[in-house]
Enzyme design. Structure first.
Site, mmCIF file in Angstrom:
data_model
loop_
_atom_site.group_PDB
_atom_site.id
_atom_site.type_symbol
_atom_site.label_atom_id
_atom_site.label_comp_id
_atom_site.label_asym_id
_atom_site.label_seq_id
_atom_site.Cartn_x
_atom_site.Cartn_y
_atom_site.Cartn_z
ATOM 1 N N ASP A 39 0.850 -1.193 0.000
ATOM 2 C CA ASP A 39 0.000 0.000 0.000
ATOM 3 C C ASP A 39 0.886 1.244 0.000
ATOM 4 O O ASP A 39 1.898 1.314 0.700
ATOM 5 C CB ASP A 39 -0.915 -0.003 1.235
ATOM 6 N N ILE A 40 0.492 2.225 -0.772
ATOM 7 C CA ILE A 40 1.297 3.448 -0.923
ATOM 8 C C ILE A 40 1.262 4.308 0.344
ATOM 9 O O ILE A 40 2.142 5.139 0.553
ATOM 10 C CB ILE A 40 0.785 4.257 -2.145
ATOM 11 N N ASN A 97 -12.804 -3.040 2.301
ATOM 12 C CA ASN A 97 -13.798 -1.978 2.381
ATOM 13 C C ASN A 97 -14.665 -2.018 1.129
ATOM 14 O O ASN A 97 -14.141 -2.140 0.021
ATOM 15 C CB ASN A 97 -13.101 -0.611 2.470
ATOM 16 N N GLU A 105 -12.265 3.482 -1.304
ATOM 17 C CA GLU A 105 -11.770 4.606 -2.105
ATOM 18 C C GLU A 105 -11.476 4.191 -3.537
ATOM 19 O O GLU A 105 -11.630 4.991 -4.459
ATOM 20 C CB GLU A 105 -10.498 5.181 -1.468
ATOM 21 N N VAL A 106 -10.999 2.978 -3.709
ATOM 22 C CA VAL A 106 -10.639 2.508 -5.047
ATOM 23 C C VAL A 106 -11.642 1.428 -5.466
ATOM 24 O O VAL A 106 -11.750 0.384 -4.816
ATOM 25 C CB VAL A 106 -9.202 1.933 -5.068
ATOM 26 N N HIS A 110 -10.201 -5.099 -3.490
ATOM 27 C CA HIS A 110 -8.875 -5.308 -2.905
ATOM 28 C C HIS A 110 -9.017 -5.791 -1.485
ATOM 29 O O HIS A 110 -9.928 -5.390 -0.766
ATOM 30 C CB HIS A 110 -8.024 -4.032 -2.965
ATOM 31 N N HIS A 112 -6.995 -5.819 1.979
ATOM 32 C CA HIS A 112 -5.867 -5.287 2.740
ATOM 33 C C HIS A 112 -5.298 -6.395 3.614
ATOM 34 O O HIS A 112 -6.045 -7.160 4.235
ATOM 35 C CB HIS A 112 -6.337 -4.159 3.674
HETATM 36 P P1 AMP Z 1 -9.804 1.529 0.284
HETATM 37 O O1 AMP Z 1 -10.052 2.730 1.129
HETATM 38 O O2 AMP Z 1 -10.139 0.237 0.983
HETATM 39 O O3 AMP Z 1 -10.442 1.636 -1.087
HETATM 40 O O4 AMP Z 1 -8.238 1.429 0.108
HETATM 41 C C1 AMP Z 1 -7.554 1.943 -0.978
HETATM 42 C C2 AMP Z 1 -6.097 1.810 -0.631
HETATM 43 O O5 AMP Z 1 -5.345 1.954 -1.816
HETATM 44 C C3 AMP Z 1 -5.592 2.839 0.371
HETATM 45 O O6 AMP Z 1 -5.040 2.181 1.502
HETATM 46 C C4 AMP Z 1 -4.523 3.602 -0.425
HETATM 47 O O7 AMP Z 1 -3.424 4.001 0.360
HETATM 48 C C5 AMP Z 1 -4.156 2.589 -1.476
HETATM 49 N N1 AMP Z 1 -3.608 3.134 -2.712
HETATM 50 C C6 AMP Z 1 -4.103 4.133 -3.471
HETATM 51 N N2 AMP Z 1 -3.340 4.344 -4.546
HETATM 52 C C7 AMP Z 1 -2.331 3.439 -4.494
HETATM 53 C C8 AMP Z 1 -1.216 3.145 -5.308
HETATM 54 N N3 AMP Z 1 -0.964 3.834 -6.432
HETATM 55 N N4 AMP Z 1 -0.380 2.148 -4.935
HETATM 56 C C9 AMP Z 1 -0.614 1.469 -3.796
HETATM 57 N N5 AMP Z 1 -1.654 1.690 -2.977
HETATM 58 C C10 AMP Z 1 -2.499 2.673 -3.308
#
Ligand code: AMP
Length: 126
Positions: A39-40, A97, A105-106, A110, A112
């Site tokens: 994770d970034i 999530n 968010e994405v 995914h 975690h």
């Molecule tokens: P969520 O809130 O469960 O959708 O988590 C999205 C996750 O993606 C967050 O923990 C971010 O830090 C992570 N994230 C977003 N962009 C990137 C990226 N380019 N590379 C790695 N992790 C990312």
């Protein structure tokens, strides 16, 4: 037959771009059906993300539409990644999530993987 109709998959989400090689990632593990990377913005000493390579928005989308092979591969990857990151001895956590209330968010499924410290009763997110 499922009647599930997920939100349309956005092919421009950040994980889709990672899968297409358009933006970099720190890969931990990859196979034909899954990718795992750091994770970034890590929320724990170990914080990885494990994703299917297929275009799935969420866990309910994935569980309704993915093949048995894709579902098995995702969960096998999670286990492999935990082993590779050295968290299995002391314990670790998975989290996915989903949607607005879940704080997703994405919009690409995914999982975690957290570890490396005592994680407390729940990870709190603002
Ligand atoms: P969520 O809130 O469960 O959708 O988590 C999205 C996750 O993606 C967050 O923990 C971010 O830090 C992570 N994230 C977003 N962009 C990137 C990226 N380019 N590379 C790695 N992790 C990312």
């Amino acid at each position: 037959m499922t009647t599930y109709d997920p939100n349309p998959y956005d092919p421009n989400n950040v994980f889709a771009k990672i899968l297409r090689g358009e933006i970099p990632n720190k890969t931990i593990y990859e196979d034909d059906l899954t990718l795992a990377f750091h994770d970034i913005n890590p929320q724990a000493p170990v914080h990885a993300l494990v994703i299917p390579k297929g275009a799935y928005v969420s866990m309910e989308d994935f569980s309704a539409r993915a093949s048995d092979a894709e579902i098995a591969a995702l969960f096998r990857s999670v286990g492999k990644v935990a082993e590779m990151l050295g968290v299995t001895q002391d314990g670790w956590r998975i989290l996915s999530n989903v949607g607005s209330n879940g704080g997703q968010e994405v919009p690409h499924l995914h999982i975690h993987v957290f570890g490396g410290k005592k994680l407390g009763p729940m990870l709190v997110k603002g």
